[in-house]
Design a protein around this motif. Structure first.
Motif, PDB file in Angstrom:
ATOM      1  N   ASN A 272      -6.779 -34.083  33.829  1.00 41.28           N
ATOM      2  CA  ASN A 272      -6.591 -35.048  32.741  1.00 41.28           C
ATOM      3  C   ASN A 272      -6.007 -34.414  31.486  1.00 41.28           C
ATOM      4  O   ASN A 272      -5.808 -35.103  30.480  1.00 41.28           O
ATOM      5  CB  ASN A 272      -7.934 -35.711  32.395  1.00 41.28           C
ATOM      6  N   ASN A 273      -5.729 -33.114  31.537  1.00 43.34           N
ATOM      7  CA  ASN A 273      -5.202 -32.409  30.364  1.00 43.34           C
ATOM      8  C   ASN A 273      -3.676 -32.494  30.318  1.00 43.34           C
ATOM      9  O   ASN A 273      -2.977 -31.486  30.289  1.00 43.34           O
ATOM     10  CB  ASN A 273      -5.647 -30.949  30.387  1.00 43.34           C
TER      11      ASN A 273
ATOM     12  N   TYR B  79      -4.103 -25.111  26.181  1.00 36.67           N
ATOM     13  CA  TYR B  79      -4.367 -26.545  26.050  1.00 36.67           C
ATOM     14  C   TYR B  79      -5.688 -26.781  25.320  1.00 36.67           C
ATOM     15  O   TYR B  79      -5.763 -27.625  24.418  1.00 36.67           O
ATOM     16  CB  TYR B  79      -4.398 -27.222  27.420  1.00 36.67           C
ATOM     17  N   SER B  80      -6.714 -26.047  25.697  1.00 32.48           N
ATOM     18  CA  SER B  80      -8.027 -26.218  25.074  1.00 32.48           C
ATOM     19  C   SER B  80      -7.964 -25.959  23.572  1.00 32.48           C
ATOM     20  O   SER B  80      -8.487 -26.741  22.769  1.00 32.48           O
ATOM     21  CB  SER B  80      -9.029 -25.272  25.735  1.00 32.48           C
TER      22      SER B  80
ATOM     23  N   SER C  90      -4.484 -23.247  30.581  1.00 31.58           N
ATOM     24  CA  SER C  90      -5.804 -23.818  30.315  1.00 31.58           C
ATOM     25  C   SER C  90      -6.311 -23.449  28.924  1.00 31.58           C
ATOM     26  O   SER C  90      -6.793 -24.303  28.166  1.00 31.58           O
ATOM     27  CB  SER C  90      -6.800 -23.350  31.377  1.00 31.58           C
TER      28      SER C  90
ATOM     29  N   GLN D 163      -6.158 -28.580  21.154  1.00 31.65           N
ATOM     30  CA  GLN D 163      -6.783 -29.868  20.884  1.00 31.65           C
ATOM     31  C   GLN D 163      -7.420 -29.957  19.501  1.00 31.65           C
ATOM     32  O   GLN D 163      -7.671 -31.034  19.001  1.00 31.65           O
ATOM     33  CB  GLN D 163      -7.825 -30.179  21.956  1.00 31.65           C
TER      34      GLN D 163
END
Length: 254
Positions: free
Chosen positions: A134-135, A99-100, A96, A103
Motif C-alpha cells: 500500500n506504500n 518511503y517510511s 522501504s 511520510q
C-alpha cells in the motif's frame, strides 16, 4: 682579462622564441578557460530563467542517492519519486526506508517501477505489488522505460513488447486507482510508447524546459543533479512539473 662566454646568436633567438611560444600557449589557455567559464555562466543563467517558468519542482531518488533528510528536502522541492522495483526480481535497497521517512515531510510522494523487456507484465506487476504493497504514494506510479541490449527500435518483437508495457500499465492503474505516468526519452516515447499508449501521461527524460505538450506532465532536465545536505552532496535527478501551481493542485487532486 677574463674571457667572456659568448653564446651563439641562434641560441639566444631560440630562447626568445621558446619564451614567446610558452607565453602564447598560456594566453590561449587563459582565453579558453575564460570562454568556457563565460559559456557555463551563460548556460546557468539561461537555465535559471527557464526554471522560473516551472514553480513546481522535484527529484527522483534511488539507493545511489544515499541518506537524505526529507524534512530538509521539503524546503526546496514539492515532490519526490522513489525507485521501488525493476523487472520481476529487483528491489531498490533503500525504498522501504526512504518511503517510511518521506511520510513525515510536506512532500508529494510517488514510486517508480522500471520496465523490463525480458519478463512478463504479470510477473513485473506481482513483484511491484509484493514490494510496494500500500506504500504507493499519492502521485501517479511512474513506469520508466529505456532501450537496452537488443531491445531498441530495430528489434523485430517491439510490437509484442509494446503490448506487454500496455498490459502492465493497465494492471497498475486498475489495482492502485491513482494513475500511471510513463517515463522515457523522446525517442523511446515516439517509437515505442505512444503507438500503444497514445493517451498516456508522459514524463520526458532529458527534456528541454520549453515546447512540451500538456500530455507531458513532468520534464527531467538534469539526470545527474545533486542536493547538498549537511555539507554532503547527494545524487538526485531533477525534474519539474509541466504547469502552474494551480495546474499542480488540479493534477494532484484528480
Amino acid at each position: 682579462m677574463k674571457r667572456r662566454d659568448y653564446q651563439p646568436i641562434y641560441d639566444n633567438t631560440f630562447r626568445r622564441h621558446h619564451r614567446f611560444r610558452r607565453w602564447f600557449v598560456v594566453l590561449i589557455l587563459l582565453v579558453l578557460a575564460g570562454a568556457g567559464y563565460f559559456g557555463w555562466y551563460q548556460w546557468q543563467s539561461h537555465q535559471r530563467e527557464q526554471l522560473a517558468n516551472y514553480p513546481v519542482r522535484g527529484v527522483t531518488l534511488n539507493q545511489d542517492s544515499g541518506y537524505l533528510d526529507f524534512q530538509q528536502l521539503a524546503n526546496h522541492v514539492t515532490f519526490v519519486y522513489l525507485q521501488a522495483t525493476s523487472g520481476a526480481t529487483y528491489t531498490d535497497d533503500d525504498f522501504s526506508d526512504n518511503y517510511s521517512r518521506s511520510q513525515g515531510a510536506s512532500l508529494k510522494v510517488g514510486v517508480i517501477h522500471t520496465f523490463s523487456f525480458t519478463t512478463s507484465a504479470k510477473r513485473q506487476y506481482h513483484h511491484f505489488k509484493a514490494t510496494v504493497g500500500n506504500n504507493s504514494g499519492t502521485l501517479p506510479i511512474m513506469v520508466a522505460v529505456n532501450y537496452y541490449g537488443k531491445y531498441n527500435s530495430n528489434s523485430r518483437d517491439m510490437a509484442l513488447q509494446g503490448q506487454k508495457l500496455k498490459h502492465l500499465v493497465e494492471k497498475l492503474r486498475s489495482h492502485y486507482q491513482q494513475g500511471v505516468i510513463v517515463f522515457a526519452n523522446k525517442q523511446v516515447l515516439t517509437q515505442f510508447v505512444k503507438p500503444v499508449l497514445p493517451s498516456q501521461d508522459y514524463w520526458i527524460a532529458g527534456g528541454k524546459l520549453s515546447a512540451n505538450s500538456k500530455q507531458v506532465k513532468f520534464i527531467e532536465y538534469d539526470a545527474d543533479g545533486s542536493v547538498t545536505q549537511n555539507g554532503q552532496e547527494q545524487t538526485v535527478a531533477r525534474s519539474v512539473f509541466n504547469g502552474t501551481k494551480q495546474d499542480w493542485r488540479t493534477f494532484t487532486q484528480g
